[in-house]
Design a protein around this motif. Structure first.
Motif, mmCIF file in Angstrom:
data_model
loop_
_atom_site.group_PDB
_atom_site.id
_atom_site.type_symbol
_atom_site.label_atom_id
_atom_site.label_comp_id
_atom_site.label_asym_id
_atom_site.label_seq_id
_atom_site.Cartn_x
_atom_site.Cartn_y
_atom_site.Cartn_z
ATOM 1 N N VAL A 85 0.841 -1.201 0.000
ATOM 2 C CA VAL A 85 0.000 0.000 0.000
ATOM 3 C C VAL A 85 0.873 1.248 0.000
ATOM 4 O O VAL A 85 0.615 2.201 -0.743
ATOM 5 N N ARG A 86 1.932 1.252 0.802
ATOM 6 C CA ARG A 86 2.830 2.409 0.835
ATOM 7 C C ARG A 86 3.418 2.671 -0.556
ATOM 8 O O ARG A 86 3.481 3.809 -1.011
ATOM 9 N N GLY A 87 3.805 1.614 -1.257
ATOM 10 C CA GLY A 87 4.314 1.772 -2.617
ATOM 11 C C GLY A 87 3.250 2.313 -3.559
ATOM 12 O O GLY A 87 3.536 3.163 -4.412
ATOM 13 N N GLY A 88 2.019 1.844 -3.404
ATOM 14 C CA GLY A 88 0.919 2.343 -4.224
ATOM 15 C C GLY A 88 0.617 3.806 -3.965
ATOM 16 O O GLY A 88 0.370 4.577 -4.899
ATOM 17 N N VAL A 89 0.658 4.203 -2.708
ATOM 18 C CA VAL A 89 0.437 5.603 -2.356
ATOM 19 C C VAL A 89 1.524 6.473 -3.000
ATOM 20 O O VAL A 89 1.235 7.530 -3.574
ATOM 21 N N ALA A 90 2.753 6.021 -2.928
ATOM 22 C CA ALA A 90 3.858 6.779 -3.537
ATOM 23 C C ALA A 90 3.655 6.917 -5.047
ATOM 24 O O ALA A 90 3.906 7.980 -5.617
ATOM 25 N N ARG A 91 3.191 5.856 -5.691
ATOM 26 C CA ARG A 91 2.948 5.924 -7.139
ATOM 27 C C ARG A 91 1.845 6.909 -7.460
ATOM 28 O O ARG A 91 1.959 7.690 -8.406
ATOM 29 N N ALA A 92 0.764 6.882 -6.699
ATOM 30 C CA ALA A 92 -0.332 7.834 -6.926
ATOM 31 C C ALA A 92 0.164 9.261 -6.744
ATOM 32 O O ALA A 92 -0.192 10.156 -7.521
#
Length: 145
Positions: free
Chosen positions: A59-66
């Motif tokens: 999730v942290r990686g996804g947030v960074a991508r967004a």
């Protein structure tokens, strides 16, 4: 007089981001527990069976991508991360999806609405077919934006 220093603000921001990620993990576990996640080691598992630390990192990686696309609204960042789990962690790599997410003339927080309106079922099928489990661990830059 009370003064908050930059490093203190950084700590507050990081704490708020961690709280948001925890809420997002809780949401995923509640709303999508049976969603099958493919992992880089060619393993498949329902989201609910992943260790919380692994889910938190994903999730942290996804947030960074967004955020790389300029998204700041929690609702949009949440939707972006959910798409990663439901469709594909590399959904933003499809050329049609990327074109919409990188539209400079559109507010970044409105681009997901455009994505829903403009993306055909055939494109979403291609996105899910192109599922790349290694995208959970790779850092993807917004090239071409």
């Amino acid at each position: 007089m009370f003064k908050i220093h930059t490093n203190q603000m950084d700590v507050f921001r990081e704490r708020e981001k961690t709280n948001f990620i925890n809420r997002l993990v809780d949401y995923l576990l509640h709303a999508h527990p049976e969603t099958e996640v493919k992992l880089p080691e060619n393993q498949k598992a329902p989201l609910q069976s992943l260790p919380r630390a692994v889910l938190h990192a994903m999730v942290r990686g996804g947030v960074a991508r967004a955020e790389r696309y300029g998204m700041t609204w929690e609702s949009n960042v949440t939707a972006f991360v959910v798409i990663m789990f439901i469709a594909s962690p590399n959904f933003d790599g499809h050329p049609c999806v990327r074109r919409t997410l990188c539209r400079s003339e559109t507010d970044p927080n409105l681009r997901l609405d455009m994505l829903w309106e403009e993306t055909s079922d055939d494109i979403w099928d291609a996105v899910t077919t192109g599922y790349d489990a290694s995208s959970w661990t790779l850092s993807v830059e917004c090239n071409g934006c």
